[in-house]
Write a protein that holds these residues in place. Structure first.
Motif, PDB file in Angstrom:
ATOM      1  N   ASN A 125     -10.337 -21.911  30.704  1.00 12.59           N
ATOM      2  CA  ASN A 125     -10.132 -21.255  32.001  1.00 12.59           C
ATOM      3  C   ASN A 125      -9.175 -20.095  31.773  1.00 12.59           C
ATOM      4  N   LYS A 185      -8.272 -17.910  33.830  1.00 15.94           N
ATOM      5  CA  LYS A 185      -7.525 -17.541  35.047  1.00 15.94           C
ATOM      6  C   LYS A 185      -7.587 -16.014  35.232  1.00 15.94           C
ATOM      7  N   HIS A 194      -9.640 -25.719  41.763  1.00 15.72           N
ATOM      8  CA  HIS A 194      -8.484 -25.702  40.861  1.00 15.72           C
ATOM      9  C   HIS A 194      -7.212 -25.787  41.697  1.00 15.72           C
ATOM     10  N   GLU A 198      -6.474 -32.704  36.379  1.00 10.20           N
ATOM     11  CA  GLU A 198      -5.389 -31.828  35.958  1.00 10.20           C
ATOM     12  C   GLU A 198      -4.140 -32.125  36.784  1.00 10.20           C
ATOM     13  N   ALA A 250       1.519 -30.657  35.023  1.00  5.48           N
ATOM     14  CA  ALA A 250       1.253 -30.457  33.588  1.00  5.48           C
ATOM     15  C   ALA A 250       0.624 -29.094  33.309  1.00  5.48           C
ATOM     16  N   ILE A 251       0.246 -28.368  34.369  1.00  9.31           N
ATOM     17  CA  ILE A 251      -0.469 -27.097  34.173  1.00  9.31           C
ATOM     18  C   ILE A 251       0.516 -25.993  33.825  1.00  9.31           C
ATOM     19  N   GLY A 252       0.357 -25.444  32.637  1.00 15.52           N
ATOM     20  CA  GLY A 252       1.175 -24.304  32.221  1.00 15.52           C
ATOM     21  C   GLY A 252       2.632 -24.639  31.956  1.00 15.52           C
ATOM     22  N   GLY A 275      -4.339 -29.563  31.491  1.00 17.46           N
ATOM     23  CA  GLY A 275      -2.900 -29.433  31.716  1.00 17.46           C
ATOM     24  C   GLY A 275      -2.180 -29.443  30.388  1.00 17.46           C
ATOM     25  N   SER A 276      -1.824 -28.222  29.913  1.00 16.46           N
ATOM     26  CA  SER A 276      -1.066 -28.072  28.660  1.00 16.46           C
ATOM     27  C   SER A 276      -1.753 -28.683  27.441  1.00 16.46           C
ATOM     28  N   VAL A 277      -3.096 -28.622  27.412  1.00 15.78           N
ATOM     29  CA  VAL A 277      -3.804 -29.010  26.189  1.00 15.78           C
ATOM     30  C   VAL A 277      -3.582 -27.914  25.154  1.00 15.78           C
ATOM     31  N   LEU A 289     -10.163 -29.204  29.892  1.00 12.89           N
ATOM     32  CA  LEU A 289     -10.131 -27.907  30.564  1.00 12.89           C
ATOM     33  C   LEU A 289      -8.819 -27.253  30.134  1.00 12.89           C
ATOM     34  N   VAL A 290      -8.938 -26.115  29.469  1.00 16.13           N
ATOM     35  CA  VAL A 290      -7.806 -25.519  28.756  1.00 16.13           C
ATOM     36  C   VAL A 290      -7.495 -24.152  29.348  1.00 16.13           C
ATOM     37  N   GLY A 291      -6.255 -23.942  29.750  1.00 18.92           N
ATOM     38  CA  GLY A 291      -5.856 -22.652  30.290  1.00 18.92           C
ATOM     39  C   GLY A 291      -5.309 -21.753  29.195  1.00 18.92           C
ATOM     40  N   GLY A 292      -3.989 -21.719  29.082  1.00 20.43           N
ATOM     41  CA  GLY A 292      -3.317 -20.788  28.174  1.00 20.43           C
ATOM     42  C   GLY A 292      -3.863 -20.798  26.751  1.00 20.43           C
TER      43      GLY A 292
HETATM   44  P1  PGA Z   1      -2.958 -24.863  30.956  1.00 22.10           P
HETATM   45  O1  PGA Z   1      -3.904 -24.713  32.240  1.00 22.10           O
HETATM   46  O2  PGA Z   1      -3.823 -25.348  29.820  1.00 22.10           O
HETATM   47  O3  PGA Z   1      -2.418 -23.476  30.712  1.00 22.10           O
HETATM   48  O4  PGA Z   1      -1.887 -25.854  31.310  1.00 22.10           O
HETATM   49  C1  PGA Z   1      -4.926 -25.644  32.502  1.00 22.10           C
HETATM   50  C2  PGA Z   1      -5.661 -25.286  33.763  1.00 22.10           C
HETATM   51  O5  PGA Z   1      -5.013 -24.888  34.748  1.00 22.10           O
HETATM   52  O6  PGA Z   1      -6.903 -25.387  33.820  1.00 22.10           O
END
Ligand code: PGA
Length: 248
Positions: free
Chosen positions: A10, A12, A95, A165, A169-171, A209-211, A229-232
């Protein structure tokens, strides 16, 4: 029976045309790890270019939101059919950043997910508790209620994915313990059985969440964790590829 894993990025509100160059290394890893489905969800403006780059790379492209209506007077919004026509195969809905920033309710998320499925997309429905809800011992109840309100009853393994998520834990670099992830994913699996019947067993449940490369192997091998599901860590192939490999 273990479900085929899905590792989805993701982006974003990040990325530009130059960033699409990352898709080549990500695609190479996806093709090398034939057990894993790989997707990247860039901003709307990049979907069509990303889909062109991704073609032949073995990765799918997704959107990060869609409107519940097929068309109409909704300035600035994009319908599920538009996301699909741009080249996406899936779309994230609900989300936590949209639930917070845009005030999306479970009913909104349900309508968007249903629209996505009707348009031929796979809906990735996000759920997750806040830190205060976890501290109050309500994490499982909160997520069960979100599933009850957000999951379209026509969802199937082929067109529905759940992403758990935890908001805290997100970001943040923080993740729940493996035991807490296992407890939540088992609860989600049971709830999917309630709302979807036997088909609930076929719906993939991602952890998000912070994977990161350093924790992916542990998280991805917990029971009922069918991907991430991976953000950063999805923005650079150097971070995302080891996560794909950890899923294989
Ligand atoms: P993150 O985001 O991996 O940067 O914590 C995950 C998400 O919001 O999907």
């Amino acid at each position: 029976m273990a479900l085929r894993k899905l590792v989805a990025g993701n982006w974003k509100m990040n990325g530009d045309r130059a960033a699409l160059g990352e898709l080549h290394a990500i695609g190479a890893a996806a093709r090398a790890t034939s057990q894993v489905d790989v997707a990247i969800c860039p901003p709307f403006t990049l979907i069509s270019a990303a889909a062109e780059v991704a073609e032949g790379e073995g990765i799918s492209i997704g959107g990060q939101d869609c409107h519940a209506n097929a068309k109409g007077a909704h300035t600035g919004c994009v319908s599920a059919a538009m996301v699909k026509e741009a080249g996406a195969a899936l779309v994230i809905v609900g989300h936590s950043e949209r639930r917070t920033d845009q005030g999306e309710t479970d009913a909104d998320v349900h309508a968007k997910a249903a629209a996505a499925i009707a348009a031929g997309l796979t809906a990735v429905v996000c759920v997750g508790e806040t830190e205060a809800e976890r501290d109050a011992g309500r994490a499982v109840a909160v997520v069960e209620a979100q599933l009850e309100g957000s999951v379209p009853r026509e969802g199937q393994g082929v067109n529905l994915v759940i992403a758990y998520e935890p908001v805290w834990a997100i970001g943040t670099g923080r993740t729940p313990s493996a035991a807490d992830v296992a407890e939540m994913h088992a609860a989600i699996r049971a709830k999917l059985g309630d709302v979807l019947g036997g088909e609930g067993a076929n719906v993939r449940i991602l952890y998000g969440g912070s994977v990161k490369p350093g924790n992916a192997a542990e998280l991805l091998h917990i029971a009922d964790v069918d991907g991430a599901l991976v953000g950063g860590a999805s923005l650079k192939a150097a971070d995302f590829v080891p996560i794909i490999e950890a899923a294989g």
